[in-house]
Design an enzyme around this catalytic site. Structure first.
Site, mmCIF file in Angstrom:
data_model
loop_
_atom_site.group_PDB
_atom_site.id
_atom_site.type_symbol
_atom_site.label_atom_id
_atom_site.label_comp_id
_atom_site.label_asym_id
_atom_site.label_seq_id
_atom_site.Cartn_x
_atom_site.Cartn_y
_atom_site.Cartn_z
ATOM 1 N N HIS A 288 0.813 -1.225 0.000
ATOM 2 C CA HIS A 288 0.000 0.000 0.000
ATOM 3 C C HIS A 288 0.850 1.282 0.000
ATOM 4 C CE1 HIS A 288 -0.474 0.318 4.710
ATOM 5 N NE2 HIS A 288 0.727 -0.085 4.387
ATOM 6 N N GLU A 289 0.219 2.377 -0.303
ATOM 7 C CA GLU A 289 0.877 3.686 -0.427
ATOM 8 C C GLU A 289 2.021 3.658 -1.443
ATOM 9 O OE1 GLU A 289 -0.460 6.213 0.839
ATOM 10 O OE2 GLU A 289 -1.649 5.469 2.520
ATOM 11 N N GLY A 290 1.810 2.958 -2.530
ATOM 12 C CA GLY A 290 2.849 2.820 -3.561
ATOM 13 C C GLY A 290 3.611 1.536 -3.338
#
Lengths: 599, 599
Positions: A449-451
Site C-alpha cells: 500500500h501507499e505505492g
C-alpha cells in the site's frame, strides 16, 4: 508479563543522544516544549498503547470487522474504547498547530509517539493515522471554512478521515481513475464512482467520516493532470457544526485481508443513488484547493504517509524482535555444541549462535529502520523550521530522496525480521497462540500500500536521484561523507566501517550515472527495484554508522548492543549490495528482453 | 477457469528429457512400467488434484478442523471425499512394492504424482503424505506380523499414520523427550507421555490411526542413544484385522496455525488413563525393530520426509507462480515507460519490466527447486536399483549431502516466490479472495517442520560435508564438474554459466576447508545457516545449467522460458553467494561473540 512492543531506551538514545531533538526547542515553533514535555508524550503513549491497544490486538485480528444485518460495520468494542482514550489524550493532534487544537510537537516526537501504537496494534492505530494525514492535508490546502468545519472534529476524534485514491481498475495507475465530479449550481460538486481499498472507509467509531476523494471534473485534461481532490463527508455538516443529511456514499463491501484485519478495508460507491442530499444525483463534494491539482496535493500527503508506512513496518518488526528475544532468553532447547552429557540441563535458545544470528539480524533491521524513520522525521522538522532558506531547501531535498527508502526498506526488512521472529519461536511461532505470526501477516501489507515496492523503485531511480540535476543525490553524498569523516577520525571499528560505507556510496553515484548514461529510460529503470534495495542497504548502513558515533565510548549492555548490531550490519548486510551494483552496472537486460510468452 | 497448480509440460521435460526416467524401466524393479504407465499416473494425479483437492483448498483453510462437542475432530467433508478417491486410485501406495499392494513406481514418478496434490491442497495432501512415510518405515523396519497388520490398511487408506517425535519441551532437541515405554508382561510396552505438533494426530477420516512414537525404555542410555520407536494404534487391531479396544491415546487439543490449517495438528497424551486396554496403565505400544535404535529408524524416514517438505514448498511456490503469471497476463494496469498519451489503453501487468522480474524470479525458484527435488528422487531410485554397489553407494552419499538443501532451499525461496506472487497481484494478492496469500501462509511452515532451517545448516556443514573424509562433497564436485565439462563444450551461454558455476563450486570447497581448518566446531558452525544458503544457491545454479543442457538448441516458448530463467538465475541469484562465501571465509565471530545480555 507480555514483552514490550517498543524500546523507550532506544527511542531516548535516537531522539536525544543522536538526533538532539531537544535542540529544536530553541526554535519558535517548539518554544513551549522541553525534554519534559516530549518525555511526557512518550510516557503517555507507551502507557496507553500497552494497556489499551496491545491488549486487543489478537482479538481484533481473530474477530475482524464485518457487516451486520443492518448494513453497519461491526467492530469489537475495544477498538472504540482505545481510540476514544487516544483522542482524549490529544495524541491525534500531537503534530498539529496550537491554533487548530494541536500540541505543536516536532514531527520526530509525534512519529515516535505514534510508533508505540503501531507496534501495539496495527489495525486500530490505522484509524487515527489516516485521520491525522487527512487533517494535515486539509490544513495545508483547505479554505478557512473547510478547515473550520472538518479539522477540529477530526483532531478531537469525533470525525475520522480516509484517502480515496484507488479504484478497481486503477491501483498503481491513478491516471486511470474514472470517478467523476460534476459542478452543481451551489458551487459544490456531485461525485459518482467506485473507490477500492479504502481503509477506514466505513465504521461506527465516529459520528462522521471525512473522505478525501480523487476525481475528474469533466472537460479537464486526460491522465493525472485532470485529477482534482474533493472533501466528501459521510454526513453533510451544517453551518453550526451539527450533522445534516446522509451523503451518497455507500459501503459496497469489506475486503478480507491476510493481515491488518483490524482496519476495515472497503469498497465504496459514490453517488449510486442510495442517498440523494438535496435531491441531486451524486455524492456532495467540496473541491479542495484548485481544480486539476488533486494529485499533487495528495502526493504531499502520500509522502508523509509513506514515511508512516515505514514506521508501521518498523514497529511491527520491533514488536516481533522483542517478543522473540524474550522467548529466546527463557525457552530452553538443546545444549551447546560439543556438550557430551545428554543428562545436562538444556540451555536457553539464545545460547545457540544461529539463534543469536536471527536476533542480531532483527535488531539490525528494526533499530536501523527506526533510526532512518526518525532521521527523516527530523528532516521534516528542519524543512519546516530551520532559520535559513538554504537549510530548509536542503532538508526538503534530502527528505524527498529518502522517502521511497524510508517506506520500502522497513517494509522489506522488518517483514524479514518478523519471519525471523517466527523462526526463533519455531513451531510455536507459527501458531496463533503467539503474536509473531500476526505481525508477519500484518506487515506483509506494507510493501503493497501507499505505492508498491516497484513504484518506490521507479520513484527513487526515475525521479528522485535525477531531479534538479542530481542535487538530492549529491546532498546524500555530502551528508554521508560528513559522517564518514567523523567516523574516520574516531578510528577503530567506526573507521573501518566508514571505509566500507565510502566505497558503497561511491558505487551508488557511479551506478546511477551508468544507468542513466544510455539515455534510454527503459534500460535505466529495468532493474529499479534492485537499485532501490541496494541504495536502501547503503542508507541504513549510514544510519548504523551514525548510531555507532552517537554511542561513542560509552559502556554498558545497551551500547554494546548497538556495537554488535552495527557490526552485524556491516559484515552480513552491506556486502549484499556488491552483486546488486554489479548487476546494475552491467545494464542487464534480462527483465527487459524476456518475452511474456515464454514465462 | 482457475490457473493450473503445476505444469505437466515442465514435469515431462524434467522427468523424460532431462532425467530420462524411462531408462529406469530397464531395471527389474520397474520392468512392468513404461512411459505410458508413468503418464497414466501423472494424468490421473493432475485430474484428481485439480478436480477434488484444489476445489476445497480455500474452504479447508477458512473452516479449519475443530473439536466438536463429542470430543471428535470435525473436518469439512470434502477432505474425506478427496482422500477416499485418492486412496481408491491406488496413489497412496504408488511407490510401494507390489507385494504390499503398491504400484512399484520409481520414486521420481511417485514424487511428481504427489506434487500435484501438494500444489492443489497442502492441508489435505498431508494425510496421505504422512501415511506413506509411516508405512514405508514399517515396511523397512517392522516384523512380518507388524507389516501384515498395519501396512495393507494404510495403503488402502483405511488407516492413516502419524509421526510422534516432538514434545512440548523437546522440539529440535529430541534427546530430551520424556515419553516412557515400560515393558508389559505380554511382550508389548505401555507408553506414557505427551507429544506435540502431531499432524494428523486425530480425526475421523479413517477407521484407525497408526502412531509411530519415539519413547525411552527405562534403564536405557541417556540422550538420543536411549530412544526407541513404537507402533501405537488409536484402536488395537485384533488378529483377524478387525478393530479392538480403544488405546489410551487422548487428544488434548488442536494447534491453531497461521497456515496449513487443513491438516489437524495436535497435542496428544499417551497413557493418561482415559482408556486402559487390558486394564494396564499406559498406551499399548509395539516395539519397532530393536530397542534404542528408534532415532536412526526415524531419521531414515525423516530424510525422505525432508525431501517431501522440499516438494511441498516447491509445489506451493509453483501454484503461486502460475496464478500470478495468469493474473499478470490478464490484469491491465498502467502504460509502458514513455507512453505519453494518458488516453491510450492500459497494458497487461506483464508488460512492465519489474513485473517480469518478479515472474522470472519465481520461475527460477520453483522450476529450479522442482528440478532439485526430482534429481534427489532419482538418486533414491538409483540408490535402490543401480546394478553396481559403487553406483548405489555414490547415489546414497550424494543424496545424503543434498537432502538438507532439498529441504531448506525450496522452503526459503519458494516462500519468497509466494511473496512475489502476492506482490504481482498487489492489493488483491493480499486478500483472501485470491489464493496466493494462503500459499504464502501455508509455505511459511516449511522452514520450521521436519528440522528447522538452522538444523539443516548444522546437518550440512556439521555432518554431511565432512562425513567419510568429505567423500560426499567430493562427489558433488565431480557431478557438477561433469556438467561443467559438457556445458563448456556446448559453448554459448552454457559455457559462460559453466565458468561462473565452476568458480562457485571451487568456493564451496575452499570455504568448507577454511571453516574446518580451525578445529573448533563452534567457529566452523557459527554461520552454518549462511553456509547452507550459499551452497543451496550453488546447487540450484547447477540444476539450471543441467536444464539448459537438456534444452539444447530446441526452439519454442517453453525452451526459451528455460533459457530466460537460467539467465535470471546466473545473473541475479548466483552472485548473491559471493558475499556469503566472503563472510564464511573470514571465520566471522559476530554471532559467536555477541553476549545475549546486549541483545
Amino acid at each position: 508479563m507480555p514483552s514490550p512492543v517498543l524500546s523507550r531506551r532506544d527511542l531516548d538514545f535516537l531522539l536525544y543522544d543522536w538526533l538532539d531533538i531537544e535542540s529544536l526547542t530553541a526554535r519558535d515553533r517548539f518554544a513551549e516544549h522541553s525534554r519534559e514535555t516530549f518525555d511526557a508524550v512518550l510516557d503517555l503513549s507507551a502507557d496507553i498503547a500497552t494497556k489499551h491497544f496491545a491488549t486487543h490486538n489478537k482479538k481484533g485480528d481473530a474477530q475482524e470487522p464485518r457487516i451486520g444485518e443492518d448494513g453497519r460495520v461491526e467492530i469489537i468494542p475495544e477498538v472504540k474504547d482505545a481510540l476514544d482514550l487516544f483522542c482524549k489524550a490529544g495524541l491525534l493532534a500531537g503534530g498539529f498547530d496550537e491554533e487548530h487544537g494541536g500540541m505543536q510537537l516536532p514531527v520526530a516526537v509525534q512519529r515516535a509517539s505514534m510508533a508505540w501504537f503501531q507496534a501495539a496494534n496495527a489495525g486500530t492505530s490505522a484509524y487515527p493515522f489516516l485521520t491525522a494525514a487527512n487533517a494535515n492535508l486539509l490544513v495545508t490546502h483547505g479554505s478557512d471554512e473547510q478547515i473550520e468545519t472538518f479539522v477540529p472534529p477530526m483532531l478531537e476524534g469525533r470525525f475520522f478521515g480516509t484517502m480515496c485514491l484507488s479504484e478497481p481498475q486503477a491501483g498503481s495507475s491513478l491516471a486511470d481513475i474514472t470517478t467523476r465530479a460534476v459542478p452543481a449550481a451551489d458551487g459544490t460538486y456531485r461525485l459518482t464512482g467506485t473507490k477500492m481499498w479504502i481503509s477506514g472507509g466505513d465504521h461506527e467509531l465516529t459520528e462522521n467520516i471525512v473522505h478525501l476523494v480523487l476525481a475528474k471534473i469533466p472537460g479537464g485534461p486526460d491522465g493525472v493532470k485532470g485529477i482534482s481532490l474533493f472533501i466528501v463527508p459521510k454526513f453533510l455538516v451544517e453551518a453550526d457544526g451539527t450533522l445534516g443529511e446522509r451523503n451518497d456514499v455507500a459501503l459496497v463491501g469489506l475486503n478480507h485481508k491476510m493481515g491488518n484485519r483490524g482496519t476495515t478495508n472497503t469498497l465504496l460507491n459514490f453517488g449510486e443513488g442510495v442517498h440523494t442530499p438535496g435531491g441531486e444525483a451524486g455524492a456532495v463534494g467540496y473541491l479542495l484547493g484548485e481544480p486539476h491539482k488533486g494529485l499533487s496535493y495528495m502526493f504531499h500527503m502520500m509522502n508523509e504517509a509513506r514515511i508512516g508506512v515505514g514506521f508501521l513496518a518498523t514497529s511491527l518488526g520491533y514488536a516481533g524482535y522483542l517478543q522473540s528475544l524474550d522467548y529466546a532468553r527463557t525457552r530452553t532447547q538443546g545444549r551447546p555444541l560439543g556438550a557430551k552429557d545428554p543428562a545436562s540441563p538444556q540451555v536457553p535458545l539464545v545460547e545457540h549462535a544461529d539463534v543469536r544470528r536471527m536476533l542480531l539480524a532483527q535488531k539490525s533491521y528494526v533499530e536501523g529502520a527506526l533510526a532512518l524513520g526518525l532521521y527523516c522525521s527530523k528532516l521534516v522538522d528542519v524543512q519546516r523550521t530551520a532559520e535559513s532558506d538554504d537549510e530548509r531547501t536542503r532538508a526538503g531535498l534530502l527528505l524527498d530522496l529518502l522517502t521511497p527508502i524510508a517506506k520500502s526498506w522497513p517494509s522489506q526488512w522488518c517483514l524479514e525480521a518478523n519471519s525471523l521472529a517466527i523462526q526463533v519461536l519455531g513451531g510455536y511461532g507459527y501458531t496463533r497462540e503467539f503474536d509473531v505470526e500476526q505481525f508477519y501477516r500484518d506487515n506483509r501489507l506494507n510493501p503493497i500500500h501507499e505505492g508498491t515496492h516497484g513504484i518506490q523503485g521507479l520513484d527513487l531511480l526515475g525521479r528522485k536521484v535525477i531531479m534538479q540535476g542530481g542535487a538530492a543525490l549529491a546532498l546524500l553524498g555530502e551528508a554521508v561523507g560528513e559522517t564518514i569523516a567523523r567516523a574516520t577520525q574516531a578510528g577503530g571499528d567506526a573507521a573501518a566501517y566508514a571505509q566500507q560505507l565510502g566505497a558503497a556510496v561511491a558505487r551508488v553515484a557511479e551506478t546511477t550515472a551508468t544507468l542513466w548514461s544510455t539515455g534510454d529510460p527503459a534500460v535505466a529503470l529495468a532493474n529499479s527495484s534492485v537499485y532501490l534495495e541496494a541504495v536502501g542497504h547503503v542508507v541504513v548502513a549510514w544510519m548504523w554508522l551514525e548510531q555507532l558515533l552517537a554511542v561513542g565510548d560509552r559502556e554498558g549492555d545497551f551500547f554494546d548492543g548497538k556495537r554488535a548490531a552495527a557490526r552485524y550490519f556491516f559484515r552480513f548486510e552491506l556486502p549484499r549490495t556488491g552483486p546488486q551494483f554489479d548487476l546494475l552496472a552491467s545494464l542487464d537486460r534480462t527483465t527487459l528482453d524476456v518475452s511474456p510468452s515464454v514465462l
